[in-house]
Design a protein around this motif. Structure first.
Motif, PDB file in Angstrom:
ATOM      1  N   GLN A 142      25.350  48.738 110.964  1.00  0.00           N
ATOM      2  CA  GLN A 142      25.860  49.369 109.747  1.00  0.00           C
ATOM      3  C   GLN A 142      26.116  48.345 108.654  1.00  0.00           C
ATOM      4  O   GLN A 142      25.730  48.537 107.485  1.00  0.00           O
ATOM      5  N   MET A 143      26.738  47.223 109.033  1.00  0.00           N
ATOM      6  CA  MET A 143      27.057  46.206 108.037  1.00  0.00           C
ATOM      7  C   MET A 143      25.813  45.412 107.629  1.00  0.00           C
ATOM      8  O   MET A 143      25.723  44.947 106.484  1.00  0.00           O
ATOM      9  N   VAL A 173      24.877  44.994  98.982  1.00  0.00           N
ATOM     10  CA  VAL A 173      25.358  43.696  98.500  1.00  0.00           C
ATOM     11  C   VAL A 173      24.208  42.804  98.043  1.00  0.00           C
ATOM     12  O   VAL A 173      24.206  42.309  96.908  1.00  0.00           O
ATOM     13  N   PHE A 174      23.228  42.604  98.919  1.00  0.00           N
ATOM     14  CA  PHE A 174      22.111  41.738  98.528  1.00  0.00           C
ATOM     15  C   PHE A 174      21.302  42.360  97.397  1.00  0.00           C
ATOM     16  O   PHE A 174      20.813  41.653  96.515  1.00  0.00           O
ATOM     17  N   PHE A 183      36.882  40.225 110.827  1.00  0.00           N
ATOM     18  CA  PHE A 183      35.448  40.087 110.558  1.00  0.00           C
ATOM     19  C   PHE A 183      34.861  41.438 110.156  1.00  0.00           C
ATOM     20  O   PHE A 183      35.529  42.464 110.220  1.00  0.00           O
ATOM     21  N   MET A 184      33.601  41.434 109.748  1.00  0.00           N
ATOM     22  CA  MET A 184      33.018  42.596 109.102  1.00  0.00           C
ATOM     23  C   MET A 184      32.657  43.751 110.032  1.00  0.00           C
ATOM     24  O   MET A 184      32.651  44.901 109.619  1.00  0.00           O
ATOM     25  N   ALA A 195      26.348  40.240 111.487  1.00  0.00           N
ATOM     26  CA  ALA A 195      26.680  40.961 110.249  1.00  0.00           C
ATOM     27  C   ALA A 195      27.452  40.047 109.301  1.00  0.00           C
ATOM     28  O   ALA A 195      27.232  40.056 108.084  1.00  0.00           O
ATOM     29  N   ASP A 196      28.362  39.236 109.858  1.00  0.00           N
ATOM     30  CA  ASP A 196      29.094  38.280 109.033  1.00  0.00           C
ATOM     31  C   ASP A 196      28.165  37.227 108.452  1.00  0.00           C
ATOM     32  O   ASP A 196      28.280  36.856 107.283  1.00  0.00           O
TER      33      ASP A 196
END
Length: 225
Positions: free
Chosen positions: A106-107, A115-116, A158-159, A167-168
């Motif tokens: 998911q992240m 985000v990217f 953490f994410m 994911a992080d």
């Protein structure tokens, strides 16, 4: 292009552009999984990624792309999963526990699609259209991403899990760069800022730090900052 014809050596070649955030993610993951990569730098200025030989490797002409002894994987998020499942079976950076795995995926998707993508919206006009400033609407989109990540970190350090995962690494590769153009302040985003600092203090960052510095130097030259 140099092709290694020694069939006795399993070559893991990463096609990349120095400074690319998504390439940095792969370099950091490779360090985490103790995977040695042969780096093939593409000349961004000459648009080498559009040449026929590279299109045969990656028809989508994106970077990075991984050639693992003839098996080609492209898109950094898929490469991260491939490295984790192929070479990181004993690592806590990924999980086969369904609920944990899907949180990680998911992240990864949130970084890829949000985000990217929003970071790319900021950078594309600079590198492709020679713009000297970043439009405010793109910076506002980044702020929205920061708010989402800040909320996520309210319930976890953490994410995607209680410990660091790929994911992080993926999100960090983006946020380490967005921080250059829209600083993550501890006043507005204290949890995200703490996470960012913690990620920079990991050994993994040594593999991506040069790429971040390369992009920072390019932005310092191209932007009116």
């Amino acid at each position: 292009m140099v092709i290694n014809l020694n069939v006795n050596i399993m070559v893991k070649k990463l096609y990349m552009v120095e400074g690319s955030p998504v390439a940095n993610a792969i370099l950091m993951a490779a360090r985490a999984f103790d995977v040695e990569l042969e780096l093939q730098q593409l000349d961004f200025a000459k648009q080498e990624y559009l040449e026929d030989w590279y299109l045969q490797i990656n028809p989508a002409h994106t970077v990075p792309a991984l050639d693992d002894d003839g098996f080609i994987v492209w898109d950094s998020h898929v490469i991260l999963i491939y490295l984790a499942e192929t070479y990181g079976s004993s690592s806590t950076l990924f999980s086969n526990i369904p609920k944990v795995k899907y949180k990680i995926l998911q992240m990864l998707n949130f970084n890829c699609g949000t985000v990217f993508r929003r970071l790319s919206d900021c950078l594309r006009p600079i590198f492709y259209e020679n713009q000297k400033t970043i439009e405010q609407k793109y910076l506002e989109s980044l702020k929205d991403s920061y708010k989402v990540l800040e909320r996520i970190l309210e319930s976890s350090k953490f994410m995607a899990a209680d410990t660091m995962t790929i994911a992080d690494i993926s999100l960090f590769s983006s946020i380490a760069v967005t921080d250059l153009i829209l600083p993550v302040t501890d006043v507005e985003y204290p949890r995200l800022r703490e996470w960012l600092i913690d990620m920079k203090n990991t050994d993994l960052y040594k593999a991506g730090e040069q790429g971040v510095d390369t992009l920072k130097n390019a932005l310092d030259v191209m932007l009116e900052m």
